[in-house]
Design a protein around this motif. Structure first.
Motif, PDB file in Angstrom:
ATOM      1  N   ALA A 117       0.699  -1.124  -0.146  1.00 31.80           N
ATOM      2  CA  ALA A 117      -0.044  -0.363   0.125  1.00 31.80           C
ATOM      3  C   ALA A 117       0.777   1.282  -0.112  1.00 31.80           C
ATOM      4  N   LEU A 118       2.600   1.385  -0.685  1.00 32.48           N
ATOM      5  CA  LEU A 118       2.936   2.577  -0.851  1.00 32.48           C
ATOM      6  C   LEU A 118       1.737   3.116  -1.244  1.00 32.48           C
ATOM      7  N   PHE A 119       1.719   4.790  -1.448  1.00 36.47           N
ATOM      8  CA  PHE A 119       1.370   5.272  -2.149  1.00 36.47           C
ATOM      9  C   PHE A 119       1.807   5.957  -3.245  1.00 36.47           C
ATOM     10  N   PRO A 120       0.895   5.422  -4.212  1.00 41.45           N
ATOM     11  CA  PRO A 120       1.757   5.578  -5.640  1.00 41.45           C
ATOM     12  C   PRO A 120       2.172   6.714  -6.733  1.00 41.45           C
ATOM     13  N   TRP A 121       1.428   7.504  -5.570  1.00 41.28           N
ATOM     14  CA  TRP A 121       1.561   9.373  -6.775  1.00 41.28           C
ATOM     15  C   TRP A 121       2.715   9.560  -5.726  1.00 41.28           C
ATOM     16  N   LYS A 122       3.270   9.174  -4.871  1.00 35.11           N
ATOM     17  CA  LYS A 122       4.481   9.753  -3.836  1.00 35.11           C
ATOM     18  C   LYS A 122       5.831   9.088  -4.018  1.00 35.11           C
ATOM     19  N   THR A 123       7.215   9.366  -4.313  1.00 36.86           N
ATOM     20  CA  THR A 123       8.038   8.640  -4.893  1.00 36.86           C
ATOM     21  C   THR A 123       8.892   8.174  -3.245  1.00 36.86           C
ATOM     22  N   ASN A 124       9.570   7.231  -3.366  1.00 38.88           N
ATOM     23  CA  ASN A 124       9.409   6.090  -2.995  1.00 38.88           C
ATOM     24  C   ASN A 124      10.032   6.643  -1.211  1.00 38.88           C
TER      25      ASN A 124
ATOM     26  N   ALA B 164     -13.053   3.856  -5.845  1.00 35.82           N
ATOM     27  CA  ALA B 164     -12.293   3.917  -6.440  1.00 35.82           C
ATOM     28  C   ALA B 164     -11.250   3.469  -5.751  1.00 35.82           C
ATOM     29  N   ILE B 165     -10.617   4.433  -5.129  1.00 40.75           N
ATOM     30  CA  ILE B 165      -9.129   4.260  -3.956  1.00 40.75           C
ATOM     31  C   ILE B 165      -9.347   3.837  -3.167  1.00 40.75           C
ATOM     32  N   ASP B 166      -7.849   2.850  -3.308  1.00 41.07           N
ATOM     33  CA  ASP B 166      -8.451   1.628  -2.159  1.00 41.07           C
ATOM     34  C   ASP B 166      -8.054   1.843  -0.712  1.00 41.07           C
ATOM     35  N   VAL B 167      -9.002   1.015  -0.295  1.00 40.51           N
ATOM     36  CA  VAL B 167      -9.685   1.120   1.174  1.00 40.51           C
ATOM     37  C   VAL B 167      -7.618   1.279   1.933  1.00 40.51           C
ATOM     38  N   ARG B 168      -7.019   0.371   1.334  1.00 45.27           N
ATOM     39  CA  ARG B 168      -5.334   0.102   2.740  1.00 45.27           C
ATOM     40  C   ARG B 168      -5.091   1.384   1.903  1.00 45.27           C
ATOM     41  N   TYR B 169      -5.741   2.326   0.967  1.00 46.22           N
ATOM     42  CA  TYR B 169      -4.787   3.773   1.139  1.00 46.22           C
ATOM     43  C   TYR B 169      -4.996   4.953   2.848  1.00 46.22           C
ATOM     44  N   PHE B 170      -5.865   4.179   2.924  1.00 50.05           N
ATOM     45  CA  PHE B 170      -7.106   5.216   4.082  1.00 50.05           C
ATOM     46  C   PHE B 170      -6.261   4.897   5.137  1.00 50.05           C
ATOM     47  N   GLN B 171      -6.246   3.085   5.379  1.00 50.55           N
ATOM     48  CA  GLN B 171      -5.931   3.130   6.158  1.00 50.55           C
ATOM     49  C   GLN B 171      -4.527   3.088   6.995  1.00 50.55           C
ATOM     50  N   ALA B 172      -3.867   3.211   5.868  1.00 53.68           N
ATOM     51  CA  ALA B 172      -1.779   3.152   6.079  1.00 53.68           C
ATOM     52  C   ALA B 172      -1.639   4.194   6.252  1.00 53.68           C
ATOM     53  N   ALA B 173      -2.551   5.638   5.820  1.00 56.80           N
ATOM     54  CA  ALA B 173      -2.248   6.619   6.162  1.00 56.80           C
ATOM     55  C   ALA B 173      -3.118   6.991   7.373  1.00 56.80           C
ATOM     56  N   ARG B 174      -3.882   6.239   7.818  1.00 57.38           N
ATOM     57  CA  ARG B 174      -4.819   6.780   9.615  1.00 57.38           C
ATOM     58  C   ARG B 174      -3.629   6.040  10.344  1.00 57.38           C
ATOM     59  N   SER B 175      -3.041   4.614  10.184  1.00 57.82           N
ATOM     60  CA  SER B 175      -2.305   4.432  10.959  1.00 57.82           C
ATOM     61  C   SER B 175      -1.160   5.382  11.033  1.00 57.82           C
ATOM     62  N   MET B 176      -0.692   5.935   9.794  1.00 57.73           N
ATOM     63  CA  MET B 176       0.800   6.703  10.369  1.00 57.73           C
ATOM     64  C   MET B 176       0.238   8.304  11.200  1.00 57.73           C
TER      65      MET B 176
END
Lengths: 295, 282
Positions: A117-124, B164-176
């Motif tokens: 679940a790396l954000f594809p719109w951000k660089t590494n 369509a944004i993957d729910v894991r992106y929200f979960q990851a962002a929330r965790s961080m």
């Protein structure tokens, strides 16, 4: 089973640079956890009175058939989903339990997801610095410096300004683990992170994960359905029943750390495999008969 | 420097490539057929069906050469471009926030989406008479109809993209440790951007289709006509050429609209590529 052998192995590490406090935090206790999906009674029971412990500073691997409910457990620890009853403690703090069935997600528990679940719109490097900058713990400059150091440590130099879509899936997984570690989590929650990788890449990733673990000594909660992976990585292996999931067998793997791939051919490793294969196979057969699907 | 070199190398390999020459040959053959067909009456004494009614490409080219020196033609092009730009920008400014709000809020979605879905199937051109009544000037009516052309496409794309944004992106962002605003700004916005670009590129194409028809129907707008006939936008220019019996002008007008539509889509695609660098290949 034999905790001393593990600690001897660790202190024998070259340099022995193990953050002392990191090794003592990150203990997770799961007590009588139950999870229903849907209404009680008519719904599906995913987790059935689960009780076990994830020791601090160790790797605990949960093995179970696909769809058995092990990810449900991980989501409850991470705070993405609630429990129906029971409680989960991180060290001595209650994450969720009676009166508060859903934990708050937080940077002390970071998930590395199944397909990444790396954000594809951000660089590494933007991905890696995301956590500390969100939490306001580091300035931009500090975060970037720390990120560069950690990337160099993990053999990820030179891809800082690439996007995740531009690197291989194995490297992506490593970037994601570094992103997780940047948050100084007490526990890393890995949800079948190497599932989609071919077996050669997988073996490289296992050793890389162990290397990262020896350096950081962060508690790891690792989910997989691959028994060999579980025994190779884990200090402790929890074999789950098929849905509803419940620990069927808990093993302490006394093969000393640090481990490398030669472990796979040792007698002790084979013994563990033989001891557990029947149990895992039995559950897999039950799951297959019940028509459990991949989730 | 490397970018320029890369571009030059790419261009060279494209121009020397098989696909390029196949395309060139196809276009030349097409033009030859057209020319022969148009002139069939005078060349062979037999009028080919359909094509003989169409002015020949050489005649159209001549007409276009004349037109590019004609300020009234440029004024028409300017008027249409202005209306497309107005309608399109309004559609972006209103459509993107609306689509995002509908994707983010279940309540707002529940209230607005049914109304949106009732209005969406109505073709923009069906709005022309109503628009002329609603809006004080013809100019505004035409801009409104072009707005509708892009608006629905943009909103639908934004909703689809955000959902369509993957729910894991929200979960990851929330965790961080991301706040709700962080998640909106750093996950939802960039996650929806590719769909916004698609919606805009498709939307501006529709806008050109709509503006031409709206100009024809409404009689070219009230923005004044420089040099008489060709005053009210490219749609009106074509219609007027038809009424005046200048068939070469009709085709020249059609081609200019095609080029304008292509150009605006190409510009948007470039802007889109620049805004979504992570989607670039290799």
């Amino acid at each position: 089973m034999n905790p001393t052998s593990a600690s001897v192995a660790v202190s024998a590490l070259p340099g022995g640079a193990i953050p002392a406090q990191a090794a003592r935090t990150g203990k997770v206790r799961i007590i009588d956890a139950v999870k229903y999906y849907g209404a009680a009674g008519t719904g599906v029971l995913a987790v059935d009175h689960c009780t076990f412990e994830v020791p601090a500073g160790e790797i605990t691997v949960v093995v179970g058939p696909s769809g058995c409910g092990k990810t449900t457990l991980l989501n409850a620890i991470a705070g993405f989903h609630s429990l129906s009853s029971g409680s989960i403690y991180l060290d001595d703090e209650m994450l969720c339990g009676p009166g508060k069935l859903k934990a708050e997600p937080g940077p002390d528990r970071i998930v590395v997801f199944q397909n990444g679940a790396l954000f594809p719109w951000k660089t590494n490097i933007e991905n890696i610095t995301f956590g500390p900058m969100m939490q306001g713990r580091l300035t931009r400059a500090e975060a970037y410096e720390k990120a560069r150091d950690m990337m160099a440590d993990a053999g990820l130099r030179g891809i800082e300004n690439n996007y995740p879509g531009e690197i291989s899936s194995g490297v992506r997984r490593r970037v994601e683990i570094v992103r997780a570690l940047m948050n100084d989590p007490k526990i890393l929650l890995l949800d079948e992170p190497y599932r989609a990788l071919d077996s050669l890449t997988k073996s490289v990733m296992h050793e890389a994960l162990l290397e990262i673990f020896y350096k950081n000594r962060v508690t790891i909660f690792f989910i997989t359905h691959d028994l060999e992976e579980a025994i190779f990585l884990g200090h402790r292996v929890v074999i789950m029943t098929t849905r509803p999931c419940r620990p069927k067998k808990i093993l302490d793997i006394d093969i000393p750390h640090p481990r490398d791939y030669s472990v796979l051919t040792t007698k002790r490793f084979r013994e563990f495999m033989d001891e557990t294969a029947a149990a895992v196979h039995e559950e897999a057969t039950k799951a297959f008969a019940a028509g459990e699907k991949e989730r | 420097m490397n970018a320029i070199k890369g571009f030059v190398l790419k261009t060279i390999s494209f121009v020397t490539g098989e696909d390029f020459w196949r395309g060139i040959v196809a276009i030349i053959v097409f033009l030859l057929f057209w020319e022969t067909g148009s002139r069939s009456q005078s060349w062979f004494g037999v009028a080919f069906p359909w094509v003989s009614q169409v002015p020949a490409p050489t005649a159209v080219l001549q007409e276009m050469y004349r037109l590019i020196q004609d300020p009234s033609f440029w004024h028409s092009a300017y008027l249409s471009t202005l209306r497309v730009t107005e309608g399109f920008l309004a559609a972006m400014v209103i459509g993107i926030p609306l689509g995002l709000a509908m994707a983010v809020s279940k309540t707002f979605y529940g209230i607005s989406f049914p109304v949106f879905e009732v209005l969406r199937p109505i073709p923009p051109l069906a709005w022309v008479p109503a628009a002329i009544i609603f809006w004080p000037t013809q100019e505004l009516s035409i801009a409104f109809v072009t707005f509708l052309g892009a608006f629905f496409t943009i909103v639908i794309n934004v909703i689809g993209g955000a959902q369509a944004i993957d729910v894991r992106y929200f979960q990851a962002a929330r965790s961080m440790g991301s706040s709700t605003w962080d998640i909106f700004r750093r996950i939802i916005l960039p996650g929806t951007l590719p769909s916004i670009v698609v919606g805009a590129t498709v939307g501006i194409g529709i806008t050109w289709a709509v503006v031409v028809a709206a100009e024809m129907i409404s009689g070219g707008g009230s923005a004044g006509s420089v040099g008489g006939a060709a005053g009210g936008g490219l749609g009106f220019f074509i219609w007027n050429s038809y009424v005046g019996g200048s068939y070469t002008q009709i085709v020249a007008g059609m081609i200019s609209i095609g080029m304008a539509g292509y150009l605006s889509s190409a510009i948007l695609r470039k802007i889109g590529e620049w805004m979504t660098p992570w989607l670039a290949e290799g």
